[in-house]
Design a protein around this motif. Structure first.
Motif, short mmCIF file in Angstrom:
data_model
loop_
_atom_site.label_atom_id
_atom_site.label_comp_id
_atom_site.label_asym_id
_atom_site.label_seq_id
_atom_site.Cartn_x
_atom_site.Cartn_y
_atom_site.Cartn_z
N GLN A 408 0.85 -1.20 0.00
CA GLN A 408 0.00 0.00 0.00
C GLN A 408 0.88 1.24 0.00
O GLN A 408 2.01 1.22 0.49
CB GLN A 408 -0.96 -0.01 1.18
CG GLN A 408 -0.32 0.18 2.53
CD GLN A 408 -1.36 0.22 3.64
OE1 GLN A 408 -2.34 -0.53 3.62
NE2 GLN A 408 -1.15 1.08 4.62
N SER A 409 0.33 2.30 -0.58
CA SER A 409 1.12 3.52 -0.72
C SER A 409 1.46 4.12 0.64
O SER A 409 0.62 4.21 1.54
CB SER A 409 0.35 4.54 -1.55
OG SER A 409 1.00 5.79 -1.48
N LEU A 410 2.69 4.57 0.77
CA LEU A 410 3.14 5.23 2.01
C LEU A 410 3.00 6.74 1.93
O LEU A 410 3.46 7.45 2.83
CB LEU A 410 4.61 4.86 2.28
CG LEU A 410 4.93 3.36 2.37
CD1 LEU A 410 6.42 3.14 2.58
CD2 LEU A 410 4.14 2.70 3.49
N VAL A 411 2.39 7.24 0.84
CA VAL A 411 2.28 8.70 0.68
C VAL A 411 1.61 9.37 1.88
O VAL A 411 2.09 10.39 2.37
CB VAL A 411 1.60 9.06 -0.66
CG1 VAL A 411 1.29 10.55 -0.73
CG2 VAL A 411 2.51 8.66 -1.83
N PRO A 412 0.50 8.80 2.44
CA PRO A 412 -0.09 9.44 3.62
C PRO A 412 0.91 9.56 4.78
O PRO A 412 0.89 10.55 5.52
CB PRO A 412 -1.25 8.51 4.00
CG PRO A 412 -1.59 7.81 2.72
CD PRO A 412 -0.29 7.65 1.99
N MET A 413 1.80 8.58 4.94
CA MET A 413 2.80 8.63 6.03
C MET A 413 3.92 9.61 5.70
O MET A 413 4.57 10.13 6.61
CB MET A 413 3.36 7.23 6.30
CG MET A 413 2.31 6.27 6.84
SD MET A 413 2.89 4.57 6.90
CE MET A 413 3.67 4.56 8.50
N LEU A 414 4.18 9.83 4.41
CA LEU A 414 5.19 10.83 4.04
C LEU A 414 4.68 12.24 4.37
O LEU A 414 5.43 13.11 4.78
CB LEU A 414 5.54 10.73 2.56
CG LEU A 414 6.27 9.46 2.11
CD1 LEU A 414 6.44 9.45 0.60
CD2 LEU A 414 7.62 9.33 2.80
N LYS A 415 3.37 12.42 4.18
CA LYS A 415 2.77 13.73 4.47
C LYS A 415 2.60 13.94 5.97
O LYS A 415 2.73 15.05 6.47
CB LYS A 415 1.40 13.84 3.78
CG LYS A 415 1.51 13.93 2.26
CD LYS A 415 0.13 13.98 1.62
CE LYS A 415 0.25 14.17 0.11
NZ LYS A 415 -1.03 13.89 -0.56
N ASP A 416 2.26 12.86 6.67
CA ASP A 416 2.07 12.92 8.12
C ASP A 416 2.61 11.62 8.72
O ASP A 416 1.92 10.60 8.72
CB ASP A 416 0.57 13.07 8.44
CG ASP A 416 0.31 12.98 9.93
OD1 ASP A 416 1.28 12.98 10.72
OD2 ASP A 416 -0.88 12.89 10.32
N PRO A 417 3.85 11.64 9.21
CA PRO A 417 4.47 10.40 9.69
C PRO A 417 3.70 9.73 10.83
O PRO A 417 3.92 8.55 11.09
CB PRO A 417 5.85 10.87 10.17
CG PRO A 417 6.13 12.10 9.37
CD PRO A 417 4.80 12.78 9.21
N SER A 418 2.79 10.45 11.48
CA SER A 418 2.02 9.81 12.54
C SER A 418 0.76 9.12 11.98
O SER A 418 0.02 8.47 12.72
CB SER A 418 1.61 10.83 13.61
OG SER A 418 0.67 11.75 13.05
N ALA A 419 0.53 9.26 10.68
CA ALA A 419 -0.64 8.60 10.07
C ALA A 419 -0.53 7.09 10.21
O ALA A 419 0.56 6.53 10.16
CB ALA A 419 -0.74 8.99 8.59
N ALA A 420 -1.67 6.45 10.38
CA ALA A 420 -1.67 4.99 10.52
C ALA A 420 -1.44 4.35 9.16
O ALA A 420 -1.93 4.83 8.14
CB ALA A 420 -3.01 4.52 11.08
N GLY A 421 -0.66 3.30 9.15
CA GLY A 421 -0.47 2.52 7.93
C GLY A 421 -1.33 1.27 8.01
O GLY A 421 -2.44 1.30 8.55
N ARG A 422 -0.78 0.18 7.54
CA ARG A 422 -1.54 -1.08 7.54
C ARG A 422 -1.62 -1.64 8.97
O ARG A 422 -2.50 -2.41 9.29
CB ARG A 422 -0.80 -2.06 6.62
CG ARG A 422 -1.45 -3.39 6.37
CD ARG A 422 -0.63 -4.17 5.33
NE ARG A 422 0.78 -3.88 5.48
CZ ARG A 422 1.58 -3.48 4.49
NH1 ARG A 422 1.12 -3.38 3.27
NH2 ARG A 422 2.85 -3.21 4.72
N GLY A 423 -0.63 -1.30 9.80
CA GLY A 423 -0.64 -1.77 11.18
C GLY A 423 0.20 -3.02 11.41
O GLY A 423 0.37 -3.46 12.54
#
Ligand SMILES: [Ca+2]
Ligand SMILES: [Ca+2]
Length: 524
Positions: A408-423
């Motif tokens: 899955q794209s890590l772009v949300p985490m690049l914009k906000d490193p505290s964003a949740a990923g896949r977990g």
């Protein structure tokens, strides 16, 4: 894409010229103002086109664990990777999908788990299993990017295949460069090895009297500078340049000054191995090699010294490439990725090298500096995988990705490193038994922010559970303890679902074809 944009610009230019000619026949002063306006518009348009599609500089090291300054290591000096981390997001919990070169690299570059690529060992390429899948660099090529490879991206026998294409995929690249330095061509007779004369799979090292520029990784950096100097001249053609460094893969050969920065007597030797191993199922230690019985504490210190020296040497070569990017004015529009194909043991649990699913072997460094997207100096803590790089880079560059990618794209985490990923992230490894004993089986290890949970042969060959909140070195296996039965049951169910996702929709891992495939860029 480039051609379409160029054509549109040309059509716009023709239309503007016709319009100007029409107006100038009636009002010469107005027409001059209009001409200036169109020149400015056309210049802006050209710049927008180039800026719309960022370049990618994909840097990967071989067998590099997280012993880096920016990951908080107390001894290892990596000033260049540290400064790259300051430019982007550093992923604190990034994991490979298989702790071995061939399966890991095929997975990363196809965006598919090893159970879907069918590449579960070295010396194979996904064209033998899923030939029509588009690799990550190929997806960029198909949209007009220049894609080049310098050094090791797919599997190579190191050091024997250095200087060749290794087990490469010709459909992935427009340019391949395979330098071979003194470490490969001249110095092998001097290398110390636990198995004399064998260097690739065996602990082996050498402090070379030759300086950086004569070594393979030094040549790779010089080649990267050369390619970047040519890329910068093609303003309207973005690039995907992949540079695969060989160090710190065995043999740990690097110039002597790097060894001198790590005094042998100060190198750590892991203690308490016997007590640690007492609670482990046998497959957890299955990557141990017989020749490692020869290791004395003196050899262990030398080994660690040579590994750290090779890491700092590789870091210096990364620095040269980053400097070239700055010098050529490319840094602002180039996404830089740095990672490794898997981690590496230096004596933890009595293990050396790779092919375990403990944290040291499954975890990789991962830094993504995306100048227009990533938070500078950010640290993302949710678990991610190398499987996620393909959808991340295609999204950042607006390149069409295959629909069957499994990351899955890590772009949300690049914009906000505290964003949740896949977990979670999952890593698998194989263990071989004789056919009589049942043949090959797999271990699967699930990493969540708190836990590492491992099952060997669906639990039939053992389980491990580690609580990273309390035990970051994974010394206390909690899997058999009654008070953790519920946690084990929950994680086992989560692991079962995660493993299911590593297979293709058919549920069947594709078979390996032995026939030679013919490279074909568009429909291999
Ligand atoms: Ca490797
Ligand atoms: Ca233990």
């Amino acid at each position: 894409m480039t051609n379409i944009l160029e054509n549109q610009t040309q059509i716009a230019d023709v239309e503007s010229k016709t319009l100007i000619q029409f107006i100038s026949s009636r009002n010469p002063v107005f027409s001059n103002c209009l001409l200036v306006f169109f020149v400015i518009l056309s210049t802006l348009h050209g710049h927008t086109c180039a800026a719309e599609r960022p370049n990618v500089l994909f840097l990967i090291s071989d067998d590099l664990n997280n012993s880096l300054g920016c990951y908080g290591h107390p001894l290892v000096k990596t000033p260049n990777l540290d400064r790259l981390a300051e430019r982007g997001v550093r992923f604190e919990r990034a994991y490979c999908q298989f702790p071995l070169c061939g399966p890991s690299r095929n997975s990363m570059l196809t965006g598919l788990h090893p159970n879907t690529t069918g590449i579960l060992r070295n010396s194979q390429i996904f064209r033998q299993t899923i030939p029509s899948h588009h690799s990550m660099p190929q997806a960029f090529r198909l949209e007009g990017y220049f894609a080049g490879r310098i050094g090791k991206l797919y599997h190579y026998n190191v050091p024997k295949s250095i200087g060749t294409n290794g087990h490469d995929d010709p459909g992935s690249w427009e340019l391949e460069l395979n330098p071979a330095g003194c470490d490969r061509l001249e110095e092998e007779p001097h290398i110390f090895s636990l198995k004399p004369g064998q260097f690739g799979g065996t602990l082996s090292w050498y402090a070379s009297p030759k300086s950086d520029q004569y070594h393979t990784d030094g040549l790779l950096a010089a080649d990267a500078e050369w390619v970047l100097e040519r890329c910068v001249r093609q303003k309207n053609r973005p690039f995907f340049l992949a540079v695969g460094f060989y160090r710190p893969h065995t043999p740990y050969v690097s110039p002597k000054p790097y060894f001198d920065r790590y005094p042998e007597q100060e190198m750590p030797v892991v203690q308490g191995v016997k007590e640690d191993q007492a609670d482990l199922p046998a497959p957890a230690l299955g990557s141990y090699k017989k020749e490692q019985d020869k290791l004395t504490d003196e050899l262990r210190r030398q080994c660690v010294q040579a590994y750290y020296a090779s890491t700092t040497f590789m870091d210096a070569q990364v620095g040269r490439v980053l400097d070239a990017l700055d010098r050529l004015g490319l840094a602002e529009n180039t996404i830089v990725v740095f990672t490794s194909d898997h981690g590496y043991h230096l004596g933890e649990h009595g293990l050396w090298q790779k092919m375990s699913v403990f944290e040291e072997s499954a975890r990789v460094p991962l830094i993504i500096a995306a100048p227009k997207t990533a938070v500078k100096g950010g640290v993302a803590k949710d678990p991610v995988g190398l499987i996620d790089l393909y959808p991340t880079l295609t999204e950042l560059c607006g390149v069409k990705a295959p629909e069957n990618l499994q990351g899955q794209s890590l772009v949300p985490m690049l914009k906000d490193p505290s964003a949740a990923g896949r977990g979670w992230a999952v890593t698998q490894v194989s263990r071989n038994r004789s056919i009589k004993q049942g043949g090959r089986f797999f271990g699967y290890s699930l990493r969540t922010p708190r836990w590492r949970y491992t099952e060997w042969a669906q639990g039939k060959q053992g389980r491990e559970l580690y609580d990273h909140d309390d035990d970051p070195r994974e010394l206390k296996n909690l899997a058999g303890k009654a008070e953790y039965a519920e946690t084990v049951a929950q994680l086992s169910e989560q692991l079962r679902k995660a493993v299911h996702q590593t297979f293709p929709p058919s549920g069947e891992t594709p078979e390996l074809r032995t026939a030679i495939w013919a490279p074909n860029l568009t429909n291999p």
